[in-house]
Scaffold this motif. Structure first.
Motif, short mmCIF file in Angstrom:
data_model
loop_
_atom_site.label_atom_id
_atom_site.label_comp_id
_atom_site.label_asym_id
_atom_site.label_seq_id
_atom_site.Cartn_x
_atom_site.Cartn_y
_atom_site.Cartn_z
N LYS A 1 10.39 5.36 1.25
CA LYS A 1 11.15 6.54 1.68
C LYS A 1 10.76 6.91 3.12
O LYS A 1 9.58 7.00 3.44
CB LYS A 1 10.84 7.72 0.77
N ILE A 2 11.78 7.15 3.94
CA ILE A 2 11.53 7.45 5.36
C ILE A 2 11.59 8.95 5.63
O ILE A 2 12.53 9.64 5.23
CB ILE A 2 12.57 6.74 6.26
N ASN A 3 10.54 9.43 6.32
CA ASN A 3 10.54 10.81 6.80
C ASN A 3 10.87 10.78 8.30
O ASN A 3 10.12 10.19 9.09
CB ASN A 3 9.16 11.45 6.58
N GLY A 4 11.97 11.38 8.70
CA GLY A 4 12.35 11.41 10.11
C GLY A 4 11.42 12.33 10.88
O GLY A 4 11.13 13.45 10.48
N GLN B 1 0.79 -1.24 0.00
CA GLN B 1 0.00 0.00 0.00
C GLN B 1 0.82 1.29 0.00
O GLN B 1 0.35 2.31 -0.50
CB GLN B 1 -0.93 0.03 1.24
N PHE B 2 2.01 1.29 0.62
CA PHE B 2 2.69 2.56 0.90
C PHE B 2 4.10 2.62 0.31
O PHE B 2 4.80 1.62 0.26
CB PHE B 2 2.77 2.78 2.41
N ASN B 3 4.50 3.83 -0.12
CA ASN B 3 5.88 4.01 -0.57
C ASN B 3 6.64 5.05 0.28
O ASN B 3 7.78 5.41 -0.05
CB ASN B 3 5.95 4.35 -2.07
N MET B 4 6.02 5.52 1.34
CA MET B 4 6.69 6.44 2.26
C MET B 4 6.26 6.09 3.68
O MET B 4 5.15 5.57 3.88
CB MET B 4 6.31 7.88 1.95
N ALA B 5 7.12 6.36 4.66
CA ALA B 5 6.75 6.04 6.05
C ALA B 5 7.41 7.01 7.02
O ALA B 5 8.51 7.52 6.77
CB ALA B 5 7.15 4.61 6.39
N THR B 6 6.71 7.23 8.13
CA THR B 6 7.18 8.09 9.21
C THR B 6 7.11 7.27 10.50
O THR B 6 6.09 6.64 10.75
CB THR B 6 6.24 9.32 9.35
N PRO B 7 8.19 7.26 11.31
CA PRO B 7 8.08 6.52 12.58
C PRO B 7 7.10 7.23 13.51
O PRO B 7 7.22 8.44 13.74
CB PRO B 7 9.51 6.59 13.15
#
Ligand code: G3I
Length: 370
Positions: free
Chosen positions: A107-110, A67-73
């Motif tokens: 892709k990770i967003n800090g 479902q997702f191509n970007m993620a944020t902790p």
């Protein structure tokens, strides 16, 4: 309303049929993918908890990757967790998150370098500008430096504004003064030249707070410091999503040359007597405060679907300016709204239910691209 139900019903039946007819394809895998649906428009992200990026449940991993191509902790990079004592950092979870992103092309967003909330306990004892400055400098240099080029972006500063657009009273404002936001971006730029840098807040689509946010961004730019984008968190309420203000905000932030992103989207369906996402704000439970323990009434489900559809219509209209839409959680079970501002409620704010099954809102959003 009848027409809406028929449309959604037809679509659901269509997807179930597709799942049954395609050999070797289970219903779960036949669910359309949000990231693929919007691949030519904007990134689709989610907040992830530790269990999710540590891949403790293979089915959940498969679902997230589909479902997702970007993620944020959701929590693990907040200063209390990544910097628990004055001279010790706990990079283990965040390193795993980075690995997860690399492995699955996410892709990770800090999130987030400087936030007044979830600070390390030692910050409570600090009473001098010198100590706050030391924490501030060391924290940004160490954390942003470690992940330079390894994560895609940082929420450099989170929630620095009050609702009236003035600067929020925090330990950083008190000891470092109003320029601390610009200073945070300057340090992040030095430590992490290969990572995009964003300012993130809730309700910053509302006119007064937006004006403060625009002023803050202009100040950073005037100092010659890099800021690449602004995050509008997007914690809204069913039937009361501020579409007009959202559209005005996209245009006004983009006019400053910034990318605009929706960074923590969820739409609350439970009763609450205030707007926004101030984590310290609480409400007292009463007999009416948890009304949907046994399921969401159809009328509310349809309103939620209509709100999400209108929201994504707006995002698509401005897809040249909107670069990412991130949901604050994978599914309803994970949502922080089950525990805020009252603990132990049953909320339904996202596109997937507690079993990762798509809700009517999901099909309405996906149908926009058919
Ligand atoms: O990990 C502890 C656990 O050990 C303990 O037993 C338990 C008891 O309360 O608490 C656990 O920590 C909780 C943590 O989430 C992890 O679940 C904290 O109490 C709780 O306050 C914390 O809530 C987070 C909240 O930020 C506060 O930092 C939510 O998960 C998270 O969704 C929420 O996210 C924020 C964004 O970062 C910024 N914008 C608003 C958004 C929603 O509040």
């Amino acid at each position: 309303m009848i027409q809406i139900e028929q449309t959604v019903g037809t679509r659901i039946a269509g997807f179930i049929l597709a799942g049954l007819l395609l050999p070797g394809v289970t219903f779960g895998q036949s669910i359309p993918s949000l990231k693929d649906t919007f691949k030519n428009d904007f990134g689709i992200g989610t907040a992830l908890n530790n269990a999710q990026f540590e891949e403790r449940d293979p089915k959940m991993t498969q679902f997230i990757v589909h479902q997702f191509n970007m993620a944020t902790p959701e929590n693990s990079m907040k200063s209390a967790l990544i910097h628990p004592t004055w001279s010790n950092y706990n990079f283990e979870p965040s390193d795993k998150l980075v690995q997860f992103g690399k492995k699955h092309n996410i892709k990770i967003n800090g999130h987030t370098l400087i936030w007044h909330s979830q600070l390390p306990p030692f910050m409570r004892g600090i009473r001098s500008a010198d100590s706050v400055r030391t924490f501030f400098n060391d924290h940004i240099k160490t954390v942003a430096g470690r992940y330079d080029g390894k994560i895609f972006s940082w929420d450099v500063v989170n929630e620095a504004l009050n609702e009236d657009g003035t600067m929020r009273k925090t330990v950083f404002l008190d000891y470092l003064g109003e320029d601390y936001v610009t200073e945070a971006f300057r340090l992040a730029q030095q430590a992490s030249p290969n990572t995009e840098l964003y300012y993130n807040d809730y309700n910053n689509e509302q006119p007064a707070k937006r004006a403060g946010c625009l002023a803050l961004i202009k100040k950073i730019q005037a100092a010659g410091v890099r800021i690449d984008g602004v995050g509008i968190q997007g914690h809204w309420h069913v039937g009361r999503v501020p579409f007009k203000e959202i559209e005005e905000s996209i245009l006004q932030y983009a006019a400053l040359g910034l990318q605009v992103m929706f960074t923590e989207v969820d739409i609350e369906v439970l009763p609450r007597n205030f707007q926004g996402a101030e984590v310290s704000q609480r409400m007292t439970a009463n007999e009416q405060s948890n009304p949907y323990v046994n399921g969401l009434p159809d009328s509310v489900q349809q309103q939620l679907a209509a709100d999400y559809e209108a929201l994504f219509k707006l995002f698509l209209k401005h897809k040249d300016k909107v670069t990412r839409v991130t949901f604050w959680g994978v599914n309803d079970a994970q949502s922080w709204l089950n525990n805020w501002p009252i603990r132990g409620r049953t909320s339904y704010p996202l596109l997937f239910d507690r079993n990762n099954q798509p809700k009517p809102a999901f099909y309405r959003v996906v149908a926009l691209k058919k």
